[in-house]
Design a protein around this motif. Structure first.
Motif, mmCIF file in Angstrom:
data_model
loop_
_atom_site.group_PDB
_atom_site.id
_atom_site.type_symbol
_atom_site.label_atom_id
_atom_site.label_comp_id
_atom_site.label_asym_id
_atom_site.label_seq_id
_atom_site.Cartn_x
_atom_site.Cartn_y
_atom_site.Cartn_z
ATOM 1 N N PRO A 773 42.405 34.039 44.989
ATOM 2 C CA PRO A 773 41.812 35.284 45.498
ATOM 3 C C PRO A 773 40.367 35.081 45.933
ATOM 4 O O PRO A 773 39.713 34.095 45.584
ATOM 5 C CB PRO A 773 41.911 36.226 44.290
ATOM 6 C CG PRO A 773 41.911 35.324 43.105
ATOM 7 C CD PRO A 773 42.604 34.065 43.537
ATOM 8 N N LYS A 775 37.846 36.701 44.957
ATOM 9 C CA LYS A 775 36.919 36.793 43.832
ATOM 10 C C LYS A 775 36.658 35.427 43.204
ATOM 11 O O LYS A 775 35.630 35.223 42.555
ATOM 12 C CB LYS A 775 37.475 37.759 42.789
ATOM 13 C CG LYS A 775 37.489 39.217 43.254
ATOM 14 C CD LYS A 775 37.950 40.137 42.137
ATOM 15 C CE LYS A 775 37.909 41.603 42.573
ATOM 16 N NZ LYS A 775 38.358 42.511 41.489
ATOM 17 N N HIS A 776 37.613 34.495 43.397
ATOM 18 C CA HIS A 776 37.385 33.153 42.864
ATOM 19 C C HIS A 776 36.203 32.492 43.558
ATOM 20 O O HIS A 776 35.352 31.869 42.910
ATOM 21 C CB HIS A 776 38.658 32.319 43.055
ATOM 22 C CG HIS A 776 38.520 30.899 42.600
ATOM 23 N ND1 HIS A 776 38.442 30.548 41.271
ATOM 24 C CD2 HIS A 776 38.439 29.736 43.312
ATOM 25 C CE1 HIS A 776 38.327 29.239 41.166
ATOM 26 N NE2 HIS A 776 38.322 28.728 42.402
ATOM 27 N N GLU A 778 33.762 34.121 45.030
ATOM 28 C CA GLU A 778 32.568 34.883 44.657
ATOM 29 C C GLU A 778 32.029 34.429 43.309
ATOM 30 O O GLU A 778 30.813 34.236 43.131
ATOM 31 C CB GLU A 778 32.911 36.373 44.631
ATOM 32 C CG GLU A 778 31.713 37.264 44.283
ATOM 33 C CD GLU A 778 32.099 38.728 44.234
ATOM 34 O OE1 GLU A 778 31.195 39.559 44.040
ATOM 35 O OE2 GLU A 778 33.296 39.029 44.388
ATOM 36 N N SER A 779 32.923 34.221 42.336
ATOM 37 C CA SER A 779 32.466 33.780 41.020
ATOM 38 C C SER A 779 31.869 32.379 41.077
ATOM 39 O O SER A 779 30.866 32.093 40.412
ATOM 40 C CB SER A 779 33.639 33.822 40.034
ATOM 41 O OG SER A 779 34.662 32.928 40.439
ATOM 42 N N ARG A 810 40.789 37.392 55.033
ATOM 43 C CA ARG A 810 40.203 36.512 54.010
ATOM 44 C C ARG A 810 38.857 35.944 54.487
ATOM 45 O O ARG A 810 37.888 35.892 53.739
ATOM 46 C CB ARG A 810 41.170 35.392 53.669
ATOM 47 C CG ARG A 810 42.344 35.798 52.797
ATOM 48 C CD ARG A 810 41.863 36.234 51.404
ATOM 49 N NE ARG A 810 42.963 36.538 50.504
ATOM 50 C CZ ARG A 810 43.449 35.684 49.619
ATOM 51 N NH1 ARG A 810 42.947 34.468 49.547
ATOM 52 N NH2 ARG A 810 44.444 36.035 48.821
ATOM 53 N N SER A 813 36.084 38.472 54.464
ATOM 54 C CA SER A 813 35.611 38.705 53.100
ATOM 55 C C SER A 813 34.698 37.580 52.632
ATOM 56 O O SER A 813 33.667 37.819 51.988
ATOM 57 C CB SER A 813 36.816 38.852 52.164
ATOM 58 O OG SER A 813 36.388 38.990 50.827
ATOM 59 N N PHE A 817 30.209 37.030 51.595
ATOM 60 C CA PHE A 817 29.586 36.332 50.476
ATOM 61 C C PHE A 817 28.617 35.259 50.941
ATOM 62 O O PHE A 817 28.057 34.528 50.119
ATOM 63 C CB PHE A 817 30.659 35.677 49.591
ATOM 64 C CG PHE A 817 31.621 36.657 48.991
ATOM 65 C CD1 PHE A 817 31.214 37.944 48.644
ATOM 66 C CD2 PHE A 817 32.949 36.306 48.773
ATOM 67 C CE1 PHE A 817 32.101 38.847 48.083
ATOM 68 C CE2 PHE A 817 33.833 37.205 48.223
ATOM 69 C CZ PHE A 817 33.413 38.490 47.880
#
Length: 996
Positions: A773, A775-776, A778-779, A810, A813, A817
């Motif tokens: 995802p 968020k992976h 982003e982290s 994708r 998004s 970031f």
């Protein structure tokens, strides 16, 4: 079939058991023993036993013992066997017991008391009770009628026999017995009871003999014979002549003794006959009847024979001058009446059966004539005796024209031998084991064509019945399906399955000892580029033309195949040459001719001319080699040809297999190595062509062997091409490790003052995977504090298989970031152009195939210039990957390319050397002066393109703490970065650095 082919031998089963011993040996022994006992008793009776006392003892107690033995035998059989005839044997046991008791009483008077047997004694009642159980037992053994008319006919048949015997007996003897002038009524009644019961018993024996059950036939026949013999002796005993002169121990007792012994033997005949008959009885039952059964004829004649006996009794009275007795008249009339009634019943039954038979014939005639199958009946000579009307619709020939013709004249000559062999085998087999067989052959139709016919064959009175149907369409469809299953649908060449069968036939046939047989594996180099640039339709046309060229270039006895994609194969049969050099020269000459033929230009859709090369691997069939091994060897040689520069022919050598084994071992060890820290992350600088400044670094994973050699992913992940976006669990795990490790090292470099963006390669299929995802990312970015633009995702494998809508979401998004997007393989086909139109791209990376030929091909230079103009117009950076010499860098800079990455500046570097390079800040760019002997001064330019070495070699710069000039042979240039560092005994693309 002809008479010679149809005259088949009759199969006769040997009447033997296992080991050659006759199956009925035990039965024969028992019968011989029984005959000896009965013969010995008869001999003793004939000679008076030697003394009157012994004669009385044997005549009374001997008969009693035999009867008791019969009673015990029947009782024991009924007690120990579970059979539906058990009540019959119990009744026979009671009957024999009564006879034994009567003879024992007779002996008590004669032998023990030495008195004359009284006129009326207990023995008489015992003898009278012998018949009723025996009669009921016979009824149990008989096959019961299933209809009321059947029961009536059974009663009428019994009376016909009994009445006839009564008429004859009354005329001969019983009429005198009935006139009891000096005898009491009881004595006269007793005298009449014996013959009357015997007549009833004889009537039942004769009436039921033809109605006995088929089960336990031998035992039933033996029991009936025992009772018949006993009744015959009773009849002789009741005659006035013998009764007046009868003494115990005479020859008449031998008949009773034999009857009792047969009854004792009867129940055990079944068990012995089951062992004796075996397969022979089954075959005899299955044999078709050769004529009208004798037993059936006698059964039909029994009523008439009984009426004839009755008539003889009446004629005897008339011819003897006596008046006709009322008893004779009454019994004669009843017999005639019973015969008339029975004949009426039989007439009605025959009328009913005739009607049923006519209906059945009409029914089956309708089925045969209305069936779409052809019914044919062939005589044992092979001549057709009947053909159903369906032959006109199936064979196109009238049934009348086929009747009388030989079956062999209608069958295809190539199938006739097989058909005759199958028919002979079928007729020789036991009918019970194989009642039918199936034969498929070609049959001549009315217009002369051959039809595929499938027939179900059955036996029929020595001949055969054929139930045939036309299966021509099914055979044609099966052949079509077989062809489809064994041939490539695009080129119509044999596929891998059929090719493997032909290789196996070549190795197993007469050429198995010919070492000149060889297998060629062929791969078209550059076919993917044709698909990507011109389209898949043009690629299919190219494959069809290549298959045609391949098929036309081999001999008629050789085989070609397509395995899928751009892979082909050829099987070249040996010509018997024993000289290894001549053999190898011939095959290599054929292979090189195929290579040149397949490398000629192809004109595809729209008149476009395209070119591909051919890499060919050759493997010879050594003695004892298997098809799989031979094809694997050719495959290894083909891959070796691709690794050595493509467009060439390579001969298999045993060392190729050793390389495969080593690579397989590395493949199995790599996962453990990833967790054990045996992987290293190298970075290759991305240089700005205008200034030589390092603007970014590209992360590349390597596996460090125990010897310190670093292997690229293609070495330990065979079959995975990162440029084509191939994904698996192993590549996904390695990609995840590469991303995390690259961000971790970038964070440490930024802390050390070297803040440069890092390129991380990631396939489009992996990016749209729900297991990864957004968020992976982003982290990871937050954990390592990556600034905007610090991470550049190098997107690979963008083709029609990847949903662009999901990929676009994708990427949008990720851009929020601060992640920049680089499109890899730009210029490789329409897929990259479509992605450029849809996706948010910041960097365009030129396809390596364009970079390899940009310095030598004017056409590629123009294509590259157009692509670079597109990148400039879109405001994106352009990066050329695989720039391995100064001439490529000079041309690309002149065409407008902004950045480059390759061995012309530096190879992949470990962290220590990378920081040294980043500390210098820049690399020499083409156009600077040479230093001394050809080595560049630190910070100076690379050698000019005119500085080439004999044989096509070039001097290029290997990046490191100090730039080093090394010789790059032209044969290794095609290997890219790995070819530069390829040293002896090291793998392709390995980077020699010491282990950490």
């Amino acid at each position: 079939m002809t008479a010679q082919g149809a005259a088949l031998p009759r199969h006769t089963a040997p009447a033997g058991g296992p080991g050659g011993r006759p199956a009925g040996a035990s039965g024969v022994v028992s019968q011989l023993l029984l005959a000896l006992v009965c013969g010995g008793y008869a001999t003793g009776a004939a000679f008076g036993w030697g003394s009157p006392d012994l004669a009385k003892t044997m005549g009374d107690f001997g008969l009693s013992g035999a009867a008791v033995l019969a009673a015990v035998s029947c009782f024991w059989y009924a007690r120990t066997r579970t059979t539906r005839f058990r009540p019959a044997w119990l009744l026979f046991a009671v009957s024999s017991g009564m006879a034994g008791f009567g003879n024992a009483v007779w002996g008590w008077y004669e032998v023990v008391l030495r008195e004359r047997v009284p006129t009326t004694s207990p023995a008489d009642f015992a003898f009278l009770l012998f018949a009723p159980p025996a009669i009921i037992g016979l009824l149990v053994l008989a096959r019961r009628p299933v209809t009321r008319a059947g029961w009536v006919c059974l009663a009428l048949d019994s009376w016909l026999i009994g009445g006839s015997l009564l008429t004859l007996s009354w005329s001969l003897a019983l009429a005198h017995t009935a006139h009891f002038a000096d005898e009491t009524v009881a004595h006269a009644a007793l005298s009449l009871a014996y013959p009357l019961l015997d007549i009833v018993l004889v009537s039942m024996v004769l009436a039921l003999h033809f109605r006995r059950s088929s089960a336990n036939r031998s035992a039933v026949n033996t029991a009936i014979a025992a009772l018949a013999l006993t009744v015959l002796c009773d009849a002789l005993f009741t005659s006035p002549l013998l009764r007046e002169n009868y003494r115990s121990g005479q020859i008449l007792d031998a008949g009773w003794f034999a009857g009792y012994m047969l009854m004792a033997y009867a129940p055990w005949v079944t068990r012995q006959q089951e062992r004796a008959s075996g397969a022979a009885s089954r075959q005899a039952q299955a044999q078709p009847p050769s004529g009208r059964p004798i037993a059936g004829s006698l059964a039909a004649l029994t009523p008439y024979l009984a009426a004839a006996v009755c008539t003889l009794g009446i004629l005897y009275n008339v011819l003897d001058g006596h008046h006709v007795d009322r008893v004779v008249l009454f019994t004669g009339c009843t017999v005639v009446l019973a015969l008339v009634v029975r004949q009426g019943i039989m007439l009605l039954d025959n009328i009913s059966l005739t009607q049923e038979l006519a209906q059945t014939e009409n029914h089956f005639r309708s089925l045969v004539q209305g069936s779409s199958d052809v019914i044919m009946i062939a005589a044992p000579t092979g001549v057709l005796r009947y053909v159903s009307p369906a032959a006109a619709g199936v064979y196109g020939r009238a049934a009348e024209d086929l009747v009388g013709s030989e079956l062999a004249s209608l069958i295809h000559p190539e199938d006739l031998g097989r058909v005759v062999h199958e028919v002979r085998r079928f007729l020789a087999a036991p009918p019970a084991d194989e009642p039918t067989t199936r034969i498929e052959c070609r049959f001549r139709s009315g217009d002369g064509d051959w039809l595929n016919v499938e027939s179900t064959v059955k036996r029929h009175h020595g001949g055969l019945i054929f139930n045939s149907r036309d299966v021509t369409e099914r055979v044609r469809l099966q052949a079509q399906l077989q062809h489809t299953a064994e041939h490539d649908p695009l080129t119509d060449l044999p596929n891998r399955s059929l090719f493997t069968k032909r290789v196996q036939q070549a190795l197993a046939g007469r050429r198995m000892t010919d070492p000149g047989t060889a297998v060629l594996f062929i791969d078209l180099d550059g076919f993917k580029a044709v698909n990507d640039t011109v389209g898949h339709q043009a690629g299919d046309e190219l494959l069809v033309q290549a298959a045609r060229r391949l098929q036309e270039s081999v001999r008629a006895g050789d085989s070609t195949a397509r395995f899928g994609g751009d892979e082909f194969a050829a099987l070249i049969l040996g010509d018997g040459t024993r000289d290894p050099s001549a053999r190898e020269y011939r095959i290599l000459e054929i292979a090189d001719r195929l290579r040149l033929t397949l490398s000629e230009p192809y004109v595809v859709e729209g008149g476009t001319e395209v070119r591909v090369a051919a890499s060919i691997g050759v493997a010879f069939a050594e003695p004892g080699i298997t098809p799989g091994t031979l094809m694997r060897n050719a495959d290894l040689a083909m891959y070796r040809a691709k690794q050595a520069g493509k467009g060439r022919v390579e001969l298999y050598e045993p060392r190729l297999q050793a390389e495969v084994v080593r690579r397989a071992e590395r493949t199995t060890r790599w996962r453990t190595a990833l967790h054990d820290g045996e992987f290293a992350l190298l970075h290759q600088p991305v240089v700005e062509l205008s200034t030589g400044r390092v603007t970014a670094v590209a992360a590349q994973a390597r596996w460090r062997s125990p010897q310190g050699i670093l292997f690229p992913p293609e070495e330990f992940l065979p079959g995975t091409d990162p440029d084509r976006g191939d994904e698996s669990g192993r590549t996904a795990e390695l990609g995840r490790w590469t991303l995390e490790k690259a961000l971790e090292q970038a964070e440490r470099r930024r802390a050390a003052g070297h803040a440069v963006p890092v390129y991380v390669r990631l396939s489009a299929a992996r990016l749209v995977d729900r297991a990864l995802p957004a968020k992976h990312f982003e982290s990871l970015l937050l954990r390592h504090g990556m600034p905007a633009g610090g991470l550049v995702l190098e997107l690979t494998g963008v083709d029609s298989r990847v949903p662009l809508d999901e990929l676009e979401r994708r990427l949008a998004s990720l851009r929020r970031f601060g992640v920049r997007i680089a499109l890899d393989g730009f210029g490789s086909g329409h897929a990259a152009m479509s992605a450029l139109r849809r996706l948010p791209v910041d960097v365009l990376r030129l396809d390596r195939d364009l970079v390899d030929g940009v310095a030598d091909s004017v056409r590629l230079r123009k294509i590259t210039a157009g692509l670079l103009r597109i990148a400039g117009d879109l405001g994106t950076q352009s990066v050329a990957e695989g720039v391995d010499d100064a001439e490529q860098a000079r041309v690309l800079r002149a065409l407008g390319c902004t950045h480059a990455q390759g061995l012309a500046f530096s190879g992949p570097l470990d962290e220590h050397r990378l920081r040294q390079a980043l500390g210098r800040g820049s690399f020499p760019v083409p156009g600077g002066p040479l230093d001394g002997d050809g080595g560049p001064a630190p910070g100076g330019p690379l050698p000019s393109p005119a500085n080439r070495l004999p044989g096509g070699g070039k001097r290029v710069l290997l990046g490191g703490p100090v730039p080093v000039n090394v010789l790059l042979p032209s044969a290794l240039r095609a290997g890219g970065a790995g070819a530069l560092a390829h040293a002896p005994l090291r793998s392709n693309s390995e980077t020699p650095i010491p282990p950490t």
